[in-house]
Design a protein around this motif. Structure first.
Motif, PDB file in Angstrom:
ATOM      1  N   LEU A  23       1.089  -1.423  -0.122  1.00 12.00           N
ATOM      2  CA  LEU A  23      -0.423   0.248  -0.231  1.00 12.00           C
ATOM      3  C   LEU A  23       0.700   1.506   0.261  1.00 12.00           C
ATOM      4  N   GLU A  24       0.621   2.008  -0.744  1.00  8.86           N
ATOM      5  CA  GLU A  24       0.959   3.581  -0.525  1.00  8.86           C
ATOM      6  C   GLU A  24       0.853   4.903  -0.767  1.00  8.86           C
ATOM      7  N   VAL A  25       1.391   6.128  -0.439  1.00  4.40           N
ATOM      8  CA  VAL A  25      -0.454   7.096  -0.181  1.00  4.40           C
ATOM      9  C   VAL A  25       0.418   8.021  -1.027  1.00  4.40           C
ATOM     10  N   GLU A  26      -0.637   8.615  -1.526  1.00  4.75           N
ATOM     11  CA  GLU A  26      -0.127   9.548  -2.581  1.00  4.75           C
ATOM     12  C   GLU A  26      -0.747  10.986  -1.935  1.00  4.75           C
ATOM     13  N   ILE A  27       0.124  11.692  -1.689  1.00  4.43           N
ATOM     14  CA  ILE A  27      -0.216  13.400  -1.175  1.00  4.43           C
ATOM     15  C   ILE A  27       0.264  14.541  -1.917  1.00  4.43           C
ATOM     16  N   THR A  28      -0.910  15.311  -2.550  1.00  6.60           N
ATOM     17  CA  THR A  28      -0.319  16.662  -3.435  1.00  6.60           C
ATOM     18  C   THR A  28       0.767  17.259  -2.536  1.00  6.60           C
ATOM     19  N   GLU A  29       1.202  17.935  -3.970  1.00  6.94           N
ATOM     20  CA  GLU A  29       2.663  19.056  -3.032  1.00  6.94           C
ATOM     21  C   GLU A  29       2.286  20.873  -2.671  1.00  6.94           C
ATOM     22  N   SER A  30       0.916  20.243  -3.225  1.00  8.71           N
ATOM     23  CA  SER A  30       0.408  21.927  -2.145  1.00  8.71           C
ATOM     24  C   SER A  30      -0.249  21.140  -1.465  1.00  8.71           C
ATOM     25  N   ALA A  31      -1.199  19.945  -0.424  1.00  8.30           N
ATOM     26  CA  ALA A  31      -1.372  19.807   0.286  1.00  8.30           C
ATOM     27  C   ALA A  31      -0.776  19.428   1.712  1.00  8.30           C
ATOM     28  N   MET A  32       0.716  19.398   1.044  1.00  4.46           N
ATOM     29  CA  MET A  32       1.848  19.581   1.505  1.00  4.46           C
ATOM     30  C   MET A  32       2.624  20.368   2.336  1.00  4.46           C
ATOM     31  N   MET A  33       1.409  21.543   1.784  1.00  5.69           N
ATOM     32  CA  MET A  33       2.628  23.148   2.014  1.00  5.69           C
ATOM     33  C   MET A  33       1.580  23.387   3.661  1.00  5.69           C
ATOM     34  N   GLY A  34       0.831  22.271   3.875  1.00  2.00           N
ATOM     35  CA  GLY A  34      -0.446  22.674   4.540  1.00  2.00           C
ATOM     36  C   GLY A  34      -0.178  22.857   6.323  1.00  2.00           C
ATOM     37  N   ASP A  35      -0.142  22.369   7.243  1.00  3.34           N
ATOM     38  CA  ASP A  35      -0.060  22.352   8.511  1.00  3.34           C
ATOM     39  C   ASP A  35       0.824  21.858   8.405  1.00  3.34           C
ATOM     40  N   GLN A  36       2.248  22.336   8.302  1.00  2.00           N
ATOM     41  CA  GLN A  36       3.694  21.672   7.989  1.00  2.00           C
ATOM     42  C   GLN A  36       4.061  20.612   8.987  1.00  2.00           C
ATOM     43  N   GLU A  37       3.660  21.190  10.527  1.00  6.75           N
ATOM     44  CA  GLU A  37       4.171  19.720  11.824  1.00  6.75           C
ATOM     45  C   GLU A  37       3.366  18.910  11.691  1.00  6.75           C
ATOM     46  N   GLU A  38       1.909  19.007  11.723  1.00  7.18           N
ATOM     47  CA  GLU A  38       1.638  17.826  11.554  1.00  7.18           C
ATOM     48  C   GLU A  38       1.280  17.428  10.587  1.00  7.18           C
ATOM     49  N   ILE A  39       1.488  17.709   9.257  1.00  2.27           N
ATOM     50  CA  ILE A  39       0.916  17.003   8.463  1.00  2.27           C
ATOM     51  C   ILE A  39       2.977  15.921   8.553  1.00  2.27           C
ATOM     52  N   LEU A  40       3.860  16.743   8.831  1.00  2.00           N
ATOM     53  CA  LEU A  40       5.114  16.217   8.780  1.00  2.00           C
ATOM     54  C   LEU A  40       5.091  14.690   9.595  1.00  2.00           C
ATOM     55  N   ALA A  41       4.554  14.982  10.824  1.00  2.00           N
ATOM     56  CA  ALA A  41       4.443  13.909  11.970  1.00  2.00           C
ATOM     57  C   ALA A  41       3.855  12.935  10.783  1.00  2.00           C
ATOM     58  N   GLU A  42       2.613  13.149  10.911  1.00  2.00           N
ATOM     59  CA  GLU A  42       1.389  11.972  10.146  1.00  2.00           C
ATOM     60  C   GLU A  42       2.639  10.899   8.833  1.00  2.00           C
ATOM     61  N   LEU A  43       2.893  12.471   7.857  1.00  2.73           N
ATOM     62  CA  LEU A  43       4.009  11.757   7.381  1.00  2.73           C
ATOM     63  C   LEU A  43       4.771  10.631   7.214  1.00  2.73           C
ATOM     64  N   ALA A  44       5.224  11.197   8.994  1.00  2.00           N
ATOM     65  CA  ALA A  44       6.314  10.200   9.079  1.00  2.00           C
ATOM     66  C   ALA A  44       6.330   8.682   9.741  1.00  2.00           C
ATOM     67  N   ALA A  45       5.036   9.515  10.528  1.00  2.00           N
ATOM     68  CA  ALA A  45       4.600   7.470  10.791  1.00  2.00           C
ATOM     69  C   ALA A  45       3.622   7.243  10.142  1.00  2.00           C
ATOM     70  N   ILE A  46       3.093   7.190   8.812  1.00  2.00           N
ATOM     71  CA  ILE A  46       2.845   6.234   7.934  1.00  2.00           C
ATOM     72  C   ILE A  46       4.076   5.708   7.638  1.00  2.00           C
ATOM     73  N   ARG A  47       5.420   6.494   7.060  1.00  2.00           N
ATOM     74  CA  ARG A  47       6.308   5.761   6.457  1.00  2.00           C
ATOM     75  C   ARG A  47       6.744   4.754   7.213  1.00  2.00           C
ATOM     76  N   ALA A  48       6.909   5.024   8.865  1.00  2.00           N
ATOM     77  CA  ALA A  48       7.245   3.765   9.699  1.00  2.00           C
ATOM     78  C   ALA A  48       6.185   2.948   9.813  1.00  2.00           C
ATOM     79  N   LEU A  49       4.857   2.872   9.096  1.00  2.00           N
ATOM     80  CA  LEU A  49       4.776   1.392   9.072  1.00  2.00           C
ATOM     81  C   LEU A  49       4.898   0.801   7.717  1.00  2.00           C
TER      82      LEU A  49
END
Ligand code: C2E
Ligand code: MG
Ligand code: MG
Ligand code: MG
Length: 286
Positions: free
Chosen positions: A147-173
């Motif tokens: 399973l892989e997750v796509e997130i648009t470049e513009s969406a990643m620019m939103g609430d930086q810290e929360e999204i960064l933390a979530e992305l890292a946690a998903i990658r850790a899975l």
């Protein structure tokens, strides 16, 4: 203004505006029914190795099969789903269906390949999507590498810290992360480096420029070099002709996705392609 004008409340019932509200309310109501009545299906579009045409992975694309209106494409309902919050339950359906499909293919003895799903920033709130991914993988007995997750470049620019933390946690899975529609947002090199994404999907507007202008090709080359320097693989989106494919080969782009190879299709058709494995005909073979 309405209050001061007393009976001026009619202003709120400007026919055009009222129609629009009714339409939004109706669409929202229909989306609720669609969730309830399981009217959502996933179609799949392959991504192949630029040189060999080997099917390496695929993207799950949401379709709404309305009993009266027929098939509705995501651009027509994702924006309202996002603004109304309904993207959260709809996103959960997408995650579950993708995992269920992977399990069904494996069960049927079909050689499976990773499936990427599109995720909206709203789904990241309070760890929602991370939990849903982990639960759905477990429920269906699917390996996270599938399973892989796509997130648009513009969406990643939103609430930086929360999204960064979530992305890292998903990658850790063990779930790979894709930057979608790259080139349409405004991420900087340093942001891209911090994000630690695995795959960069170049927006189809850049693919369309390939071969049309010298700049288009040079620009694409620069994106490929940058992505490779940051340890990311590159996928060209919207590849529609053999000339683009030939240029992408010389640029070292890893994978291609687009109508040239195949359009998005229902799961049954995708199963046949998974079995076929190499998707280029003689004309496209390197
Ligand atoms: P996307 O993630 O960038 O998906 C690629 C879109 O390009 C798809 O449109 C696909 O059908 C289309 N496409 C693929 N190859 C070609 C080509 O060669 N030429 C052209 N002109 N188009 C091509 P689709 O399926 O209509 O989806 C539109 C967008 O809706 C997606 O863009 C994605 O942002 C969003 N979306 C789709 N499914 C989901 C979902 O499950 N959740 C969320 N949040 N968004 C979704
Ligand atoms: Mg996508
Ligand atoms: Mg895209
Ligand atoms: Mg898009």
């Amino acid at each position: 203004a309405g209050k001061n004008e007393g009976k001026g409340q009619y202003r709120f019932f400007d026919p055009a505006q009222s129609n629009q509200l009714k339409t939004r309310a109706r669409l929202r109501q229909r989306l609720l029914e669609a969730i309830d009545q399981r009217q959502f299906v996933l179609h799949y579009q392959p991504r192949v190795d630029t040189r060999s045409g080997e099917l390496l992975s695929m993207e799950a694309l949401l379709r709404w099969e309305h009993p009266q209106l027929g098939m509705i494409r995501p651009d027509e309902f994702i924006p309202l789903a996002e603004s109304s919050g309904l993207i959260v339950p709809i996103g959960a359906i997408v995650i579950d269906q993708a995992c269920a499909q992977l399990a069904a293919w494996a069960q049927a003895g079909v050689r499976v390949a990773p499936v990427s799903i599109n995720v909206s920033p709203k789904q990241f709130l309070r760890g929602g999507v991370r939990r849903e991914l982990a639960e759905a993988l477990g429920r269906h007995g699917v390996a996270p590498q599938l399973l892989e997750v796509e997130i648009t470049e513009s969406a990643m620019m939103g609430d930086q810290e929360e999204i960064l933390a979530e992305l890292a946690a998903i990658r850790a899975l063990g779930v790979k992360l894709h930057v979608d529609d790259f080139g349409t947002g405004y991420s900087s090199l340093s942001q891209l480096q911090r994000m630690k994404m695995d795959v960069l999907k170049v927006d189809r507007s850049f693919t369309a420029e390939l071969g049309r202008s010298k700049e288009g090709t040079v620009f694409f080359q620069a994106i490929v070099s940058m992505a490779h320097a940051l340890g990311m693989e590159v996928v060209a989106e919207g590849v529609e002709n053999a000339e683009q494919l030939a240029l992408l080969r010389t640029l070292g782009c890893n994978e291609v996705q687009g109508y040239l190879v195949a359009r998005p299709m229902p799961a049954e058709a995708m199963a046949a392609l998974l079995t076929q494995r190499f998707l280029f005909d003689e004309k496209l073979a390197a």
